[in-house]
Design a protein around this motif. Structure first.
Motif, mmCIF file in Angstrom:
data_model
loop_
_atom_site.group_PDB
_atom_site.id
_atom_site.type_symbol
_atom_site.label_atom_id
_atom_site.label_comp_id
_atom_site.label_asym_id
_atom_site.label_seq_id
_atom_site.Cartn_x
_atom_site.Cartn_y
_atom_site.Cartn_z
ATOM 1 N N GLU A 148 -37.564 23.179 25.957
ATOM 2 C CA GLU A 148 -38.356 24.178 25.746
ATOM 3 C C GLU A 148 -39.133 25.033 26.929
ATOM 4 O OE1 GLU A 148 -41.831 22.096 24.176
ATOM 5 O OE2 GLU A 148 -41.106 20.205 24.697
ATOM 6 N N PHE A 521 -42.529 25.419 11.073
ATOM 7 C CA PHE A 521 -43.179 24.544 12.326
ATOM 8 C C PHE A 521 -44.709 24.992 12.519
ATOM 9 C CE2 PHE A 521 -42.173 29.276 13.775
ATOM 10 C CZ PHE A 521 -40.848 29.344 13.184
ATOM 11 N N GLU A 525 -46.239 24.915 17.715
ATOM 12 C CA GLU A 525 -45.253 25.100 18.856
ATOM 13 C C GLU A 525 -45.139 26.627 18.983
ATOM 14 O OE1 GLU A 525 -42.310 22.189 16.492
ATOM 15 O OE2 GLU A 525 -43.184 23.106 15.489
#
Length: 642
Positions: A148, A521, A525
């Motif tokens: 990420e 999501f 996020e």
């Protein structure tokens, strides 16, 4: 293991024509044969692909290659086949029956390499076939997509280990990337479940590259000066940002006597190939391109790469600028910068990044455009027009495209841009009817042509329109495009035995899961990904602002803390030329003590020490050279003690 390695060297010569592996490649190949979990950190052009392709030809079973880049996997499969290595790919762009057939072929041992997009690992078809496949090596290309914190994060990459858990302990693993900071490396290792990874790095040092930043409000003038100087050294490349600007630059420098061509997604595919080839051979000495240029293109003697606009991340900049000097000779990556560039980039990023509500809205409009009901699944990829999302969602073009890219990254859709032209055919007669047509046809050439079409497009073409890559069809038939269109028109309009479609280059999209009422999501996020992009931009800006060695800054960013001032970037040469500014030992000690208390920028050190800027920069350079201080990429423009 030695037998494996000897066979690998033999196959390297047999299939690729190389007498020996490059330094580093040999270490990786031996690590793979030893069964080590291997993480490879090689710079762009460092030969990562051979690290798994060559072992794949040695193993009895198959090598599974996970790659997010559909265009690149297609090109690599084509290149491998041309060398005599059996390979194929499966991704969302090919029909489900063809995916099924390729998996059956893989089960029967027909391929040495199977390229696969990460989202395919979650399908029921893959889960059913996995136990039947003999996989000796799993190679994860572009491994930074796992993290990420990476510049191209894809959530589907984080599920690779879970998806392959049933074979995880029975196969070998290798992950490869050209751009991974220390935090990204750590994330890759943890996400892939590597317990004792063998990390092999060729480092991020490119001693032949003279990193340079030209700060000026007169960018047009500086660009012209840079190109003229660069042209004296050899061929070059300008990253010009927009399509329109690339066209303008090509026209401008051609008028100045330097043959220049524009390369971007708006140029016809055949013309793009020709431009690439002319640049590689030196017939066209300069190309003005968008960042679509470069993937899979190898020109060792590119002498300069100029960025007219600041990229959004150091990873992107390092990859693009690194296309210069792959032959090891002196080359110049140059970045042009004016004071307003960072503010504009920051605003552009802010304005083009969608909120969760906008993202969900774009998703619903996309599903509506495909007439996809809630709970329904898409069977095949379809052509996509961003204008529909833009108009119906009342979004800017930038925000509409960003929404599609985010949905792609988060594994909601699979989007393939610049899909190669294709030929689609469906026979309107049955198999026996087509056979009768050929037998009664008075034209032997037409009968043979029809037979070739049936063999090429297969039995499924009697039920659906089957699409094949246009280049592949033309090559197999030995025809030009216009001749093929005329022949198919005769068979469709006069003989009425088929219908056909000629597809130009386009973007294909497939919604990967059944349509839902809400995206799976959270706002957190989405915002986390957004914040990471802004952090990357800030670190890129820090490279521009740094007053010490640029190579040190870059190498520190990628985790190489042993880097010392290169002596030949613009900052190093500037400080070297100012002999009067060499600091005394007490001045160096003063800067050292200030950094001992906390990290500081050059401006803060000037204020606190009351020393001139040149002396502060010299002192910081000295501390970096002596491995006592380093840059702090997480806080651009600041320095810390080691």
């Amino acid at each position: 293991m030695q037998d494996y390695y000897n066979k690998a060297e033999s196959n390297l010569k047999k299939f690729w024509g190389f007498d020996a592996f490059r330094p580093g490649q040999d270490v990786v190949v031996k690590s793979v044969f030893d069964g080590n979990e291997t993480l490879v950190l090689f710079p762009t052009g460092g030969g990562k692909s051979l690290c798994y392709q060559v072992p794949a030809t040695v193993f009895e079973g198959m090598t599974l290659v996970i790659s997010p880049l559909v265009a690149l996997m297609q090109d690599q499969v084509q290149a491998l086949k041309a060398k005599g290595v059996s390979a194929t790919f499966i991704n969302s762009t090919i029909p489900s029956y063809e995916v099924e057939q390729r998996l059956v072929n893989a089960r029967n041992g027909m391929y040495k390499l199977l390229y696969c997009a990460p989202e395919r690992l979650k399908t029921t078809l893959w889960e059913a076939e996995l136990p039947k496949l003999n996989i000796d090596l799993v190679a994860i290309d572009e491994a930074h997509c796992v993290s990420e914190w990476g510049h191209d994060f894809r959530p589907s990459y984080r599920e690779i280990r879970t998806s392959l858990e049933s074979i995880a302990d029975e196969t070998r693993w290798i992950a490869l990337t050209a751009t991974a900071t220390p935090e990204v490396q750590k994330d890759i290792v943890e996400s892939l479940g590597f317990e004792k990874p063998n990390v092999i790095s060729r480092g991020f040092s490119r001693p032949n590259l003279k990193w340079w930043v030209v700060k000026s409000e007169k960018k047009k003038q500086k660009l012209e000066e840079s190109v003229k100087k660069g042209a004296e050294k050899g061929d070059g490349l300008i990253y010009g940002g927009t399509r329109k600007n690339c066209e303008h630059l090509a026209e401008r420098f051609s008028r100045l006597g330097i043959k220049t061509e524009a390369y971007h997604a708006g140029v016809e595919p055949e013309k793009r190939k020709a431009i690439q080839q002319r640049w590689i051979t030196g017939e066209t000495p300069l190309v003005a391109a968008t960042n679509a240029f470069g993937m899979g293109i190898d020109k060792p003697d590119c002498r300069y790469v100029i960025h007219e606009e600041m990229p959004y991340s150091l990873e992107a900049y390092y990859q693009e600028a690194g296309r210069a000097g792959r032959d090891g000779d002196e080359s110049f990556p140059i970045l042009l910068y004016r004071g307003s560039d960072y503010i504009k980039a920051d605003e552009r990023l802010d304005q083009s990044y969608p909120t969760l509500d906008e993202l969900n809205h774009a998703y619903q409009i996309l599903c509506d455009s495909f007439h996809l009901a809630v709970g329904s699944e898409m069977q095949e990829s379809r052509s996509f027009d961003v204008e529909q999302i833009k108009k119906r969602g009342k979004l800017s073009y930038g925000k509409a495209m960003s929404s599609m890219r985010l949905l792609d990254q988060f594994g909601i859709i699979a989007m393939q841009q610049e899909v190669k032209p294709a030929v689609g055919i469906q026979f309107t007669l049955g198999s026996s009817g087509l056979k009768t047509f050929r037998e009664k046809c008075n034209n032997d050439e037409k009968a043979e042509f029809t037979d070739k079409l049936e063999r090429m497009f297969g039995s499924m073409a009697f039920h659906n329109i089957i699409q094949l890559d246009e280049d592949y069809v033309l090559d197999k038939l030995g025809l030009r495009r216009n001749t093929l269109v005329k022949a198919l028109n005769v068979l469709m309009q006069n003989d009425q035995i088929l219908v056909f479609e000629m597809h130009k280059e386009r973007t294909l999209v497939k919604v990967l899961e059944a349509r839902s009422r809400k995206l799976p999501f959270t706002k957190k996020e989405v915002e986390s990904h957004r914040n990471n992009l802004f952090r990357k931009l800030e670190q890129m800006h820090g490279y521009v602002l740094t007053e010490t060695c640029r190579e040190v800054y870059l190498r520190n960013y990628f985790g190489d803390t042993s880097a010392k001032p290169c002596g030949h970037c613009d900052n190093c040469l500037r400080s070297e030329s100012d002999k009067t500014s060499v600091p005394a030992s007490e001045e160096i000690e003063m800067i050292y003590e200030l950094l001992k208390q906390e990290q500081h920028s050059v401006e803060e050190l000037c204020h606190l020490s009351e020393l001139g800027k040149n002396k502060v920069v010299q002192a910081v350079q000295y501390l970096i050279k002596e491995e006592k201080a380093t840059t702090n990429p997480s806080k651009p423009g600041f320095y810390v003690l080691i």
